[in-house]
Write a protein that holds these residues in place. Structure first.
Motif, PDB file in Angstrom:
ATOM      1  N   PHE A 177       7.313   0.313   3.781  1.00  0.00           N
ATOM      2  CA  PHE A 177       6.753   0.060   5.106  1.00  0.00           C
ATOM      3  C   PHE A 177       7.334   1.043   6.116  1.00  0.00           C
ATOM      4  CE2 PHE A 177       5.910  -4.179   3.312  1.00  0.00           C
ATOM      5  CZ  PHE A 177       4.654  -4.470   3.845  1.00  0.00           C
ATOM      6  N   ASP A 178       8.482   1.612   5.801  1.00  0.00           N
ATOM      7  CA  ASP A 178       9.164   2.535   6.700  1.00  0.00           C
ATOM      8  C   ASP A 178       8.615   3.944   6.472  1.00  0.00           C
ATOM      9  OD1 ASP A 178      10.861   4.115   8.194  1.00  0.00           O
ATOM     10  OD2 ASP A 178      12.709   3.193   7.444  1.00  0.00           O
ATOM     11  N   PHE A 179       7.830   4.420   7.425  1.00  0.00           N
ATOM     12  CA  PHE A 179       7.195   5.719   7.245  1.00  0.00           C
ATOM     13  C   PHE A 179       8.191   6.871   7.292  1.00  0.00           C
ATOM     14  CE2 PHE A 179       2.511   4.630   8.403  1.00  0.00           C
ATOM     15  CZ  PHE A 179       2.498   3.694   7.394  1.00  0.00           C
ATOM     16  N   GLN A 180       9.394   6.637   7.850  1.00  0.00           N
ATOM     17  CA  GLN A 180      10.417   7.685   7.808  1.00  0.00           C
ATOM     18  C   GLN A 180      10.843   7.933   6.359  1.00  0.00           C
ATOM     19  OE1 GLN A 180      11.180   9.584  10.450  1.00  0.00           O
ATOM     20  NE2 GLN A 180       9.604   8.320  11.414  1.00  0.00           N
ATOM     21  N   VAL A 181      10.871   6.886   5.565  1.00  0.00           N
ATOM     22  CA  VAL A 181      11.172   7.023   4.134  1.00  0.00           C
ATOM     23  C   VAL A 181      10.085   7.836   3.449  1.00  0.00           C
ATOM     24  CG1 VAL A 181      11.357   5.773   1.948  1.00  0.00           C
ATOM     25  CG2 VAL A 181      12.556   4.918   3.974  1.00  0.00           C
ATOM     26  N   LEU A 182       8.827   7.478   3.693  1.00  0.00           N
ATOM     27  CA  LEU A 182       7.719   8.189   3.050  1.00  0.00           C
ATOM     28  C   LEU A 182       7.676   9.658   3.474  1.00  0.00           C
ATOM     29  CD1 LEU A 182       4.857   5.529   3.290  1.00  0.00           C
ATOM     30  CD2 LEU A 182       6.427   5.972   1.387  1.00  0.00           C
ATOM     31  N   LYS A 183       7.940   9.933   4.721  1.00  0.00           N
ATOM     32  CA  LYS A 183       7.956  11.321   5.197  1.00  0.00           C
ATOM     33  C   LYS A 183       9.065  12.118   4.507  1.00  0.00           C
ATOM     34  CE  LYS A 183       6.065  10.297   9.784  1.00  0.00           C
ATOM     35  NZ  LYS A 183       6.361  10.228  11.251  1.00  0.00           N
ATOM     36  N   TRP A 185      10.417  11.516   1.495  1.00  0.00           N
ATOM     37  CA  TRP A 185      10.039  11.752   0.099  1.00  0.00           C
ATOM     38  C   TRP A 185       8.953  12.823   0.001  1.00  0.00           C
ATOM     39  CZ3 TRP A 185      11.253   9.188  -4.732  1.00  0.00           C
ATOM     40  CH2 TRP A 185      12.364   8.335  -4.631  1.00  0.00           C
ATOM     41  N   HIS A 186       7.995  12.792   0.908  1.00  0.00           N
ATOM     42  CA  HIS A 186       6.922  13.787   0.890  1.00  0.00           C
ATOM     43  C   HIS A 186       7.478  15.192   1.098  1.00  0.00           C
ATOM     44  CE1 HIS A 186       2.985  15.577   1.463  1.00  0.00           C
ATOM     45  NE2 HIS A 186       3.374  16.058   2.628  1.00  0.00           N
ATOM     46  N   THR A 187       8.461  15.306   1.976  1.00  0.00           N
ATOM     47  CA  THR A 187       9.051  16.614   2.275  1.00  0.00           C
ATOM     48  C   THR A 187       9.928  17.117   1.143  1.00  0.00           C
ATOM     49  OG1 THR A 187       9.033  16.132   4.651  1.00  0.00           O
ATOM     50  CG2 THR A 187      10.522  17.869   3.899  1.00  0.00           C
ATOM     51  N   VAL A 192       5.832  13.242  -5.973  1.00  0.00           N
ATOM     52  CA  VAL A 192       5.938  11.814  -6.289  1.00  0.00           C
ATOM     53  C   VAL A 192       4.777  11.046  -5.655  1.00  0.00           C
ATOM     54  CG1 VAL A 192       7.354   9.735  -6.017  1.00  0.00           C
ATOM     55  CG2 VAL A 192       8.443  11.931  -6.485  1.00  0.00           C
ATOM     56  N   ASN A 193       4.191  10.118  -6.412  1.00  0.00           N
ATOM     57  CA  ASN A 193       3.122   9.263  -5.887  1.00  0.00           C
ATOM     58  C   ASN A 193       3.695   8.335  -4.822  1.00  0.00           C
ATOM     59  OD1 ASN A 193       1.138  10.195  -7.787  1.00  0.00           O
ATOM     60  ND2 ASN A 193       2.102   8.898  -9.339  1.00  0.00           N
ATOM     61  N   LEU A 194       3.162   8.417  -3.596  1.00  0.00           N
ATOM     62  CA  LEU A 194       3.662   7.603  -2.493  1.00  0.00           C
ATOM     63  C   LEU A 194       2.610   6.605  -2.045  1.00  0.00           C
ATOM     64  CD1 LEU A 194       5.434  10.335  -0.318  1.00  0.00           C
ATOM     65  CD2 LEU A 194       6.450   8.827  -2.045  1.00  0.00           C
ATOM     66  N   SER A 195       3.078   5.416  -1.688  1.00  0.00           N
ATOM     67  CA  SER A 195       2.187   4.354  -1.221  1.00  0.00           C
ATOM     68  C   SER A 195       2.624   3.894   0.161  1.00  0.00           C
ATOM     69  CB  SER A 195       2.207   3.170  -2.193  1.00  0.00           C
ATOM     70  OG  SER A 195       1.416   2.110  -1.711  1.00  0.00           O
ATOM     71  N   ALA A 196       1.692   3.918   1.109  1.00  0.00           N
ATOM     72  CA  ALA A 196       1.966   3.468   2.473  1.00  0.00           C
ATOM     73  C   ALA A 196       1.700   1.975   2.565  1.00  0.00           C
ATOM     74  CB  ALA A 196       1.093   4.223   3.461  1.00  0.00           C
ATOM     75  N   LEU A 197       2.751   1.211   2.714  1.00  0.00           N
ATOM     76  CA  LEU A 197       2.647  -0.239   2.859  1.00  0.00           C
ATOM     77  C   LEU A 197       2.413  -0.591   4.325  1.00  0.00           C
ATOM     78  CD1 LEU A 197       5.500  -1.588   0.557  1.00  0.00           C
ATOM     79  CD2 LEU A 197       3.067  -2.138   0.344  1.00  0.00           C
ATOM     80  N   VAL A 198       1.400  -1.406   4.566  1.00  0.00           N
ATOM     81  CA  VAL A 198       1.111  -1.866   5.923  1.00  0.00           C
ATOM     82  C   VAL A 198       0.639  -3.310   5.842  1.00  0.00           C
ATOM     83  CG1 VAL A 198       0.470   0.448   6.750  1.00  0.00           C
ATOM     84  CG2 VAL A 198      -1.307  -1.081   5.864  1.00  0.00           C
ATOM     85  N   GLU A 199       0.602  -3.964   6.992  1.00  0.00           N
ATOM     86  CA  GLU A 199       0.023  -5.302   7.023  1.00  0.00           C
ATOM     87  C   GLU A 199      -1.441  -5.210   7.438  1.00  0.00           C
ATOM     88  OE1 GLU A 199       0.856  -9.850   8.526  1.00  0.00           O
ATOM     89  OE2 GLU A 199       2.030  -8.223   9.379  1.00  0.00           O
ATOM     90  N   PHE A 212       0.392  13.177   6.645  1.00  0.00           N
ATOM     91  CA  PHE A 212      -0.058  13.621   5.330  1.00  0.00           C
ATOM     92  C   PHE A 212      -0.818  12.462   4.681  1.00  0.00           C
ATOM     93  CE2 PHE A 212       3.992  11.562   4.398  1.00  0.00           C
ATOM     94  CZ  PHE A 212       3.748  10.878   3.211  1.00  0.00           C
ATOM     95  N   THR A 213      -1.502  12.757   3.592  1.00  0.00           N
ATOM     96  CA  THR A 213      -2.287  11.739   2.901  1.00  0.00           C
ATOM     97  C   THR A 213      -1.500  11.180   1.728  1.00  0.00           C
ATOM     98  OG1 THR A 213      -4.353  12.868   3.484  1.00  0.00           O
ATOM     99  CG2 THR A 213      -4.450  11.233   1.706  1.00  0.00           C
ATOM    100  N   PRO A 214      -1.109   9.895   1.776  1.00  0.00           N
ATOM    101  CA  PRO A 214      -0.387   9.305   0.647  1.00  0.00           C
ATOM    102  C   PRO A 214      -1.345   9.050  -0.517  1.00  0.00           C
ATOM    103  CG  PRO A 214      -0.887   7.616   2.255  1.00  0.00           C
ATOM    104  CD  PRO A 214      -1.353   8.918   2.855  1.00  0.00           C
ATOM    105  N   ALA A 215      -0.805   8.876  -1.682  1.00  0.00           N
ATOM    106  CA  ALA A 215      -1.642   8.594  -2.852  1.00  0.00           C
ATOM    107  C   ALA A 215      -2.327   7.243  -2.727  1.00  0.00           C
ATOM    108  CB  ALA A 215      -0.790   8.638  -4.120  1.00  0.00           C
ATOM    109  N   ILE A 216      -1.630   6.274  -2.080  1.00  0.00           N
ATOM    110  CA  ILE A 216      -2.131   4.897  -2.031  1.00  0.00           C
ATOM    111  C   ILE A 216      -2.003   4.327  -0.618  1.00  0.00           C
ATOM    112  CG2 ILE A 216      -1.792   2.539  -2.902  1.00  0.00           C
ATOM    113  CD1 ILE A 216      -0.607   3.786  -5.442  1.00  0.00           C
TER     114      ILE A 216
END
Length: 273
Positions: A177-183, A185-187, A192-199, A212-216
């Motif tokens: 859920f923390d987009f700083q984490v996803l950013k 990993w993307h960098t 790695v396949n990344l999934s953006a968790l949201v409500e 950027f466009t996550p895989a999921i």
């Protein structure tokens, strides 16, 4: 990314066995689940612990004495301030979970990520079936430096090292859920396949915020619409909603064209029977 199997066992199979426990992951694999969904936190000695919260949950955790953990005690039982050897003294299964009346009450402790991956890889070797992992880094900016490192890089490197030592990355999704984490990993690990968790956030806003466009795209099923699914597919994202627990809803979302679902009750999924 490759098409993962449709059914993902949420925290193993939370509706049937204690969440995020070896008994839950083992049972999920034995009934045909091929994607194990789980959450990870860090202990004070840097171990990657499979746990949804960075503390002992009063719903189901027990002290080494056997007494239930009280709600008022949760904050003081911060996993990030506890050695893993101390964490393992707390049972998280014998009391069951009143929110999941079908859950079997069995002894369980919070396992290490490496132990869950070892379980999955051993199952793969002995059964010949592929095993996939959807691993959530439980990170929240409000908890930086409190129940997790102040730097998402430290957290991410610890998780990456455990996975890299045991599993082929084509079988892994990293979600948060923390987009700083996803950013991060993307960098650093862009393949790695990344999934953006949201409500309930829209995929449009997610793309704008991430950059950027996550895989999921992985949202609560309560807010997921057919238009959102179509938008994601048009923009190269798979859609995996959480947490769908009835057979009817599983079938409805399959017909809407989602690429997978996360469920507490994989035993209710006709897709793996």
């Amino acid at each position: 990314m490759a098409q993962f199997p449709f059914i993902q066992g949420h925290r193993g199979c939370r509706g049937i066995y204690p969440e995020n426990s070896l008994p839950a992951f083992r049972h999920a694999l034995n009934i045909g689940v091929q994607v194990l969904e789980m959450d990870v936190c860090l202990s004070s000695d840097g171990e990657v612990v499979v746990s949804h919260e960075p503390y002992m949950n009063s719903l189901y955790a027990s002290h080494p004495s056997g007494n239930p953990v009280l709600k008022s005690e949760e904050e003081s039982l911060n996993l990030y301030r506890m050695m893993y050897s101390e964490i393992t003294k707390y049972d998280v299964g014998k009391r069951g979970n009143r929110l999941f009346p079908e859950q079997r009450a069995v002894a369980a402790v919070k396992p290490l990520l490496r132990d869950v991956l070892a379980l999955g890889e051993e199952f793969r070797r002995t059964s010949g079936k592929p095993v996939y992992y959807n691993i959530e880094i439980k990170s929240d900016p409000s908890e930086y430096g409190k129940s997790q490192p102040s730097d998402v890089a430290e957290f991410s490197k610890a998780v990456h090292a455990v996975i890299a030592a045991q599993v082929d990355w084509s079988y892994v999704v990293l979600q948060s859920f923390d987009f700083q984490v996803l950013k991060y990993w993307h960098t650093v690990w862009g393949s790695v396949n990344l999934s953006a968790l949201v409500e309930k956030e829209s995929p449009t806003n997610v793309l704008a915020e991430l950059g950027f466009t996550p895989a999921i795209f992985s949202s609560s099923h309560r807010y997921l619409t057919a238009d959102m699914i179509q938008f994601c597919h048009a923009h190269g994202m798979q859609v995996v909603p959480w947490t769908i627990n009835s057979t009817e809803e599983m079938q409805r979302f399959e017909q809407l064209g989602v690429d997978g679902i996360i469920t507490d009750y994989p035993n209710r999924a006709p897709m793996i029977r």
